[in-house]
Enzyme design. Structure first.
Site, PDB file in Angstrom:
ATOM      1  N   HIS A 186      -9.318   2.723  -2.412  1.00 29.38           N
ATOM      2  CA  HIS A 186      -7.963   2.266  -2.114  1.00 29.38           C
ATOM      3  C   HIS A 186      -7.410   1.339  -3.195  1.00 29.38           C
ATOM      4  O   HIS A 186      -7.210   0.142  -2.975  1.00 29.38           O
ATOM      5  CB  HIS A 186      -7.955   1.563  -0.757  1.00 29.38           C
ATOM      6  CG  HIS A 186      -6.599   1.149  -0.272  1.00 29.38           C
ATOM      7  ND1 HIS A 186      -5.435   1.819  -0.606  1.00 29.38           N
ATOM      8  CD2 HIS A 186      -6.217   0.113   0.529  1.00 29.38           C
ATOM      9  CE1 HIS A 186      -4.407   1.229  -0.030  1.00 29.38           C
ATOM     10  NE2 HIS A 186      -4.842   0.185   0.653  1.00 29.38           N
ATOM     11  N   CYS A 221       0.816  -1.222   0.000  1.00 32.10           N
ATOM     12  CA  CYS A 221       0.000   0.000   0.000  1.00 32.10           C
ATOM     13  C   CYS A 221       0.845   1.265   0.000  1.00 32.10           C
ATOM     14  O   CYS A 221       0.331   2.351  -0.284  1.00 32.10           O
ATOM     15  CB  CYS A 221      -0.931   0.004   1.205  1.00 32.10           C
ATOM     16  SG  CYS A 221      -2.000  -1.443   1.315  1.00 32.10           S
ATOM     17  N   ILE A 245     -12.311  -2.471  -2.497  1.00 35.73           N
ATOM     18  CA  ILE A 245     -11.468  -2.807  -3.643  1.00 35.73           C
ATOM     19  C   ILE A 245     -11.691  -1.730  -4.702  1.00 35.73           C
ATOM     20  O   ILE A 245     -12.831  -1.371  -5.000  1.00 35.73           O
ATOM     21  CB  ILE A 245     -11.842  -4.191  -4.208  1.00 35.73           C
ATOM     22  CG1 ILE A 245     -11.612  -5.274  -3.156  1.00 35.73           C
ATOM     23  CG2 ILE A 245     -11.063  -4.480  -5.484  1.00 35.73           C
ATOM     24  CD1 ILE A 245     -10.162  -5.459  -2.765  1.00 35.73           C
TER      25      ILE A 245
END
Length: 384
Positions: free
Chosen positions: A328, A83, A204
């Protein structure tokens, strides 16, 4: 040790969301890059190098993007730090500018998740923790339970993070979700891992964000004034959340990431006007703000419920909507945070503007949730 700041000459994004298969990773990356170049009034000829952060893009994704963008032949590097991939690409670009290697560089964070990891990120079959149910949601649920027991926080206080961030994203045209949710909706959402429900979890997502960075010489080459927002420093640390004390929410890695940010930027925690935080789950925003030392230990949930981290509060957190509501796409998140800080520092964030913002921090964490396994954390400090 400090390095020279990098000027943000331009930023651009593709709205985060869920896109069909014909909207490829390369197409999104090119779209964001063109937005950033247009924002700076720059052409491709000005770009000395390309830095691309992604996780699931496959080998040499950056080179494929460069070819489609028209930068084939330029120096291209790919950066995978889960991330924190996009922010890691920003860090490497900042270092290259400070070293005098380049004067103008383009950073792209991008991810296409919906048709590559359908149903979410699949655990490694050899991962024993995942095999017995210790996946991301379960780890953060344990964190929430421990936090509630240790500090007397309530489920409602933790849910307030989602309410706040969805309220902020109403004003963000690049957010995946642009509608508010109320507290009862968060509490009544489909259970995922007790006590966390669907709205406590980031989605997602697909999307891309791009940042055009320049040295002072590069800024002159672009014909721009030196009053643009600047990247003062980008910290990068690795390690586990715990300190060996058995405290599930010790956030040692966040503490060290904060120390690195203050050291590299020359900015102290009391000077930060807003934060873009890696709120992959509601509880994550709370414990990571505390780990950075920006919120008193054990008071993060109460701070949120009392409005201190909302727009107009003492320290606004995630005016963009954060991961929970902006979305994200893992490789794009760090670059998107830099875009948001840029708009905030320019004073052009519209209905989500933090009044008088002069200094901002962006935090990304890639890797495991808690326990002894490692992850990486980036901390980007920006100022105008």
């Amino acid at each position: 040790m400090t390095l020279a700041p990098a000027h943000v000459a331009g930023v651009g994004m593709v709205r985060f969301g869920k896109y069909p298969a014909d909207v490829t990773l390369e197409r999104m990356a090119v779209g964001a890059a063109r937005e950033a170049l247009a924002d700076a009034g720059a052409g491709l000829a000005a770009v000395d190098g390309l830095y691309v952060g992604h996780v699931f893009g496959g080998p040499v994704a950056g080179q494929r993007i460069a070819a489609q963008l028209g930068l084939d032949g330029a120096p291209v590097s790919n950066h995978e730090n889960y991330c924190a991939s996009g922010a890691t690409a920003v860090r490497e670009a900042w270092v290259a500018l400070a070293a005098g290697l380049h004067d103008v560089v383009l950073v792209i964070g991008v991810e296409k998740m919906t048709d590559r990891v359908a149903g979410g990120v699949r655990p490694d079959p050899g991962d024993l923790d995942a095999a017995v149910g210790y996946v991301m949601a379960a780890g953060h649920a344990m964190s929430a339970r421990r936090y509630m027991a240790d500090h007397g926080a309530t489920r409602e206080q933790i849910a307030a993070v989602a309410v706040k961030n969805h309220a902020h994203s109403v004003h963000n045209p690049y957010a995946q979700y642009q509608k508010p949710v109320d507290l009862q909706q968060v509490l009544d959402a489909r259970p995922i891992a007790e006590p966390l429900g669907l709205l406590d979890c980031s989605p997602i997502s697909d999307g891309a964000a791009a940042v055009l960075l320049a040295s002072p010489a590069g800024l002159r080459r672009l014909g721009m004034a030196p009053d643009t927002p600047r990247v003062l420093g980008v910290g990068l640390v690795s390690g586990s959340v715990q300190t060996g004390t058995g405290d599930l929410n010790a956030e040692d890695v966040s503490r060290r990431a904060g120390e690195e940010a203050w050291k590299l930027s020359g900015v102290g925690p009391d000077e930060v006007d807003l934060v873009e935080m890696h709120d992959c789950f509601t509880i994550a925003e709370i414990v990571r703000m505390e780990g950075l030392g920006l919120v008193p230990h054990g008071q993060g949930a109460a701070w949120t419920a009392d409005g201190h981290t909302t727009l107009g509060g003492r320290l606004p957190v995630n005016p963009s909507g954060g991961l929970l509501s902006r979305g994200h796409p893992v490789g794009a998140t760090g670059a998107a945070q830099v875009c948001e800080l840029t708009w905030q520092l320019r004073g052009t964030a519209g209905g989500r503007q933090v009044e008088g913002a002069r200094t901002g921090l962006a935090y990304c964490k890639g890797g495991t949730v808690n326990g002894t396994d490692g992850g990486s954390v980036t901390t980007v400090v920006m100022a105008r």
